[in-house]
Every structure is written in C-alpha cells, then in structure tokens.
Write an enzyme that holds these catalytic residues in place. Structure first.
Site, PDB file in Angstrom:
ATOM      1  N   ASP A  15       0.922  -1.121  -0.138  1.00 23.93           N
ATOM      2  CA  ASP A  15       0.077   0.018   0.102  1.00 23.93           C
ATOM      3  C   ASP A  15       0.721   1.211  -0.130  1.00 23.93           C
ATOM      4  O   ASP A  15       1.812   1.280   0.470  1.00 23.93           O
ATOM      5  CB  ASP A  15      -0.876   0.123   1.293  1.00 23.93           C
ATOM      6  CG  ASP A  15      -1.891  -1.010   1.189  1.00 23.93           C
ATOM      7  OD1 ASP A  15      -2.104  -1.752   0.450  1.00 23.93           O
ATOM      8  OD2 ASP A  15      -2.942  -0.912   2.120  1.00 23.93           O
TER       9      ASP A  15
ATOM     10  N   HIS B  36       3.680  -2.329   3.137  1.00 20.89           N
ATOM     11  CA  HIS B  36       3.757  -0.856   2.626  1.00 20.89           C
ATOM     12  C   HIS B  36       4.790  -0.536   2.055  1.00 20.89           C
ATOM     13  O   HIS B  36       6.091  -0.765   2.742  1.00 20.89           O
ATOM     14  CB  HIS B  36       3.381   0.036   3.584  1.00 20.89           C
ATOM     15  CG  HIS B  36       2.074   0.194   4.554  1.00 20.89           C
ATOM     16  ND1 HIS B  36       1.761  -1.142   5.486  1.00 20.89           N
ATOM     17  CD2 HIS B  36       0.832   0.651   4.444  1.00 20.89           C
ATOM     18  CE1 HIS B  36       0.457  -0.718   5.856  1.00 20.89           C
ATOM     19  NE2 HIS B  36       0.068   0.338   5.170  1.00 20.89           N
TER      20      HIS B  36
END
Length: 204
Positions: A24, A169
C-alpha cells in the site's frame, strides 16, 4: 463473514489458493524499485494499492509495476479516512486515483482497498458506483508503517501461510519517500524460505 461484514458489503480477506502479497501507499522512489527487483529475483507476483497523488508524481514507477506484470489496485487519491465521507466523495477519491493509474499505465484496476481499512455502510455502493468489483482487505497485517527493527518484521511474517492476504507498505501516505528498509529486509529473509516450503504467490 460476521454480521457487520455483511452489512458493510463483501470483502476479500483470503485467496482460494496460494498467498497474496499486497503493498500500500506507493509508489515510493526510495523503495518500490528495490521491491520490484526483490520480487523479480524470487519470481513473485504481487498487488500494489497505489495512491493517485503519488502516481501522478512518479508515473514511471507505475509503468514499471505494470511492465513486470504485477497487479495495480486503487487506494484512493489522497488516503483520507472514508468512514464518514458521502458516497459521492468516496467515488470522487477513487475516480481521481483511477484516472491517474490509467494515464500512467494504460491499465484499469478492479480492486480497491480503503485507507486504514476504514469503511462505512456507504463504501460498498460508492465503490460499485466508481466501477470496482472487489474490495480487498487482509488476513495478515505486517504492521510496517513505521520504522522498526527488521527482526520485528521478520518475526511478524512468520505467521504467513496458504490463503493469506498480507498487508505491507512500500510507501507512506504522509511522505513520498518513506523508509521501508525493514520491510525489504524481512521479505528478503522470507521469500526464499516461503518458496522452498512450496508456498505459491498470486495476485488478487
């Protein structure tokens, strides 16, 4: 799926086969190129939930993600909490991100992930209105959004197994050049071990 999940609309929290690595808040010029090389080295496909604001800043990175046959997902344009947004405001966030993805890569995404995992009962309808058929959550959270010892990340990823969707992430919604070296080191440790154990990797 519990009652609350049914009320808020269906989500994808596991995959029927293999394991799905998802990243992400990118693209991130300090991390994404290294991550792409690491995934290529171990022949792993992944899903990148990108932010429109960074896609517009680093379109070449999005093209590189697409060129390496990874999936691109929509993580909104600016990463707000959508919990109390109207349907229209949510749809606008998703469409601005989608426009950026298509402009950079020529692709359209089918999966969306709400920032922070926060969504109200209006989210499902807004996502459908914006053209999305899949809302992807996760079953394993890497908790890698802040700097930490790579050893902590390595221990946390020990739980990954068949059918998991893993939340990681490569970026940070607060800054475009976040440090994610702990994530890269932990993946560098686990990817060959996962492959040796017979675990396969899929996109969403």
């Amino acid at each position: 799926m519990n009652l609350r999940e049914q009320l808020l609309g269906p989500t994808l929290r596991n995959v029927p086969r293999g394991c799905a690595l998802t990243f992400d808040d990118g693209p991130n010029p300090e991390v994404t190129p290294h991550l792409l090389s690491l995934l290529e080295k171990h022949q792993v496909s992944a899903t990148f939930f990108v932010l429109g604001k960074y896609v517009r800043t680093y379109p070449d990175l999005v093209r590189e993600i697409a060129a390496r046959n990874h999936q691109i997902g929509n993580h909104t344009d600016t990463h707000p909490s959508l919990l109390f947004f109207s349907r229209q405001r949510i749809a606008d966030e998703l469409r601005r991100c989608e426009d950026a993805i298509h402009s950079a890569s020529g692709r359209h995404s089918s999966c969306v992930r709400p920032p922070f995992g926060f969504r109200g009962p209006q989210f499902h309808g807004a996502a459908r209105m914006a053209g999305f058929s899949c809302t992807a959550m996760w079953s394993v959270n890497g908790r890698d959004w802040k700097p930490q010892p790579a050893s902590s990340m390595t221990r946390r990823l020990k739980k990954v197994t068949e059918h998991d969707i893993v939340l990681l992430h490569d970026g940070d919604h607060r800054t475009s050049k976040a440090d994610r070296s702990h994530m890269l080191q932990a993946l560098g440790f686990w990817l060959p071990r996962w492959r040796d154990s017979g675990l396969t990797f899929v996109t969403l």
